[in-house]
Design a protein around this motif. Structure first.
Motif, short mmCIF file in Angstrom:
data_model
loop_
_atom_site.label_atom_id
_atom_site.label_comp_id
_atom_site.label_asym_id
_atom_site.label_seq_id
_atom_site.Cartn_x
_atom_site.Cartn_y
_atom_site.Cartn_z
N LEU A 91 0.80 -1.52 -0.21
CA LEU A 91 -0.37 -0.09 0.01
C LEU A 91 0.94 1.45 -0.09
O LEU A 91 1.38 1.47 0.53
N VAL A 92 0.60 2.28 -0.64
CA VAL A 92 0.96 3.37 -1.07
C VAL A 92 0.23 4.61 -0.59
O VAL A 92 -0.89 4.76 -1.30
N ASN A 93 0.35 5.18 0.98
CA ASN A 93 -0.02 6.72 0.77
C ASN A 93 -0.16 7.62 -0.02
O ASN A 93 0.56 8.30 1.01
N ARG A 124 5.02 -0.85 -9.72
CA ARG A 124 3.92 -1.09 -9.38
C ARG A 124 3.49 -0.85 -10.51
O ARG A 124 1.72 -0.43 -10.48
N ILE A 148 -3.88 -6.11 -4.04
CA ILE A 148 -3.60 -3.67 -3.26
C ILE A 148 -5.49 -3.95 -3.75
O ILE A 148 -6.20 -4.69 -3.91
N SER A 149 -5.48 -3.18 -2.91
CA SER A 149 -6.94 -2.21 -2.95
C SER A 149 -6.83 -1.71 -3.80
O SER A 149 -6.15 -1.35 -5.37
N THR A 152 -5.09 1.66 -4.52
CA THR A 152 -4.51 1.88 -4.04
C THR A 152 -4.12 1.32 -5.86
O THR A 152 -2.74 2.26 -6.52
N SER A 155 -4.42 5.42 -7.56
CA SER A 155 -3.38 5.61 -6.62
C SER A 155 -2.05 5.57 -7.91
O SER A 155 -1.37 6.49 -8.77
N ASN A 156 -1.77 4.24 -7.89
CA ASN A 156 -0.86 4.15 -8.18
C ASN A 156 -0.62 4.45 -10.51
O ASN A 156 0.26 4.83 -10.65
#
Length: 183
Positions: A91-93, A124, A148-149, A152, A155-156
């Protein structure tokens, strides 16, 4: 030779049929591998590994649906499998709400350059970008494929688009510096 007969011969482990199938589909599937790999050599390795998987699983092909689509899905899943166990998919915030649109209206940007900058994306971002943009998977499907969510995945994708947009703009600016306008 008829494709159905070729597939059946491959199911019977006929080496000549396997070679023929490889020769028939390797160029198309290599293009798939290039999109998802970091570079040309990794794409070659992924193609070879993918065909080993194809020949192991060809018995599962039931002649329902497109054989081309079945091969492509296997190849994509094979490449993704290599990345699933790596921590880069964590996960990347990042709170990115705007999706950067990448407009390519410059004839000076080659497909080779576009492939190069996509391959340079962090893993990613490259995987999500290709799955969403090039292969029309939804964020829900991507989230499931990559464990992943959905957030995410979104976002990616957004981050990948921003990076690509920046690189294209930089490329355009460098090109205009090399070719001063006539006055």
């Amino acid at each position: 030779m008829d494709l159905n007969q070729l597939i059946n011969d491959c199911k019977n482990n006929d080496r000549k049929a396997q070679e023929q199938l490889y020769r028939l589909y390797a160029p198309k599937l290599f293009a798939v591998c290039l999109k998802y790999s970091r570079n040309y050599n990794e794409a070659q390795d992924n193609l070879q590994d993918g065909f080993i998987l194809i020949f192991k699983k060809i018995e599962q092909y039931s002649f329902k649906g497109s054989f081309d689509g079945w091969l492509k899905r296997l190849m994509i899943n094979n490449v993704l499998q290599q990345y699933r166990s790596q921590s880069f998919l964590s996960l990347v915030n990042e709170d990115i709400h705007e999706e950067a649109e990448v407009e390519i209206d410059d004839e000076n940007i080659s497909l080779d350059y576009l492939l190069k900058i996509v391959q340079e994306l962090p893993d990613r971002y490259r995987l999500v970008f290709n799955l969403y943009v090039n292969d029309d998977y939804s964020h829900a499907e991507i989230a499931e494929m990559l464990s992943i969510s959905i957030g995410t995945s979104k976002s990616n994708l957004s981050r990948a688009r921003m990076i690509l947009k920046d690189k294209i703009e930089q490329h355009k600016n460098e090109g205009s510096k090399n070719f001063p306008s006539a006055r």
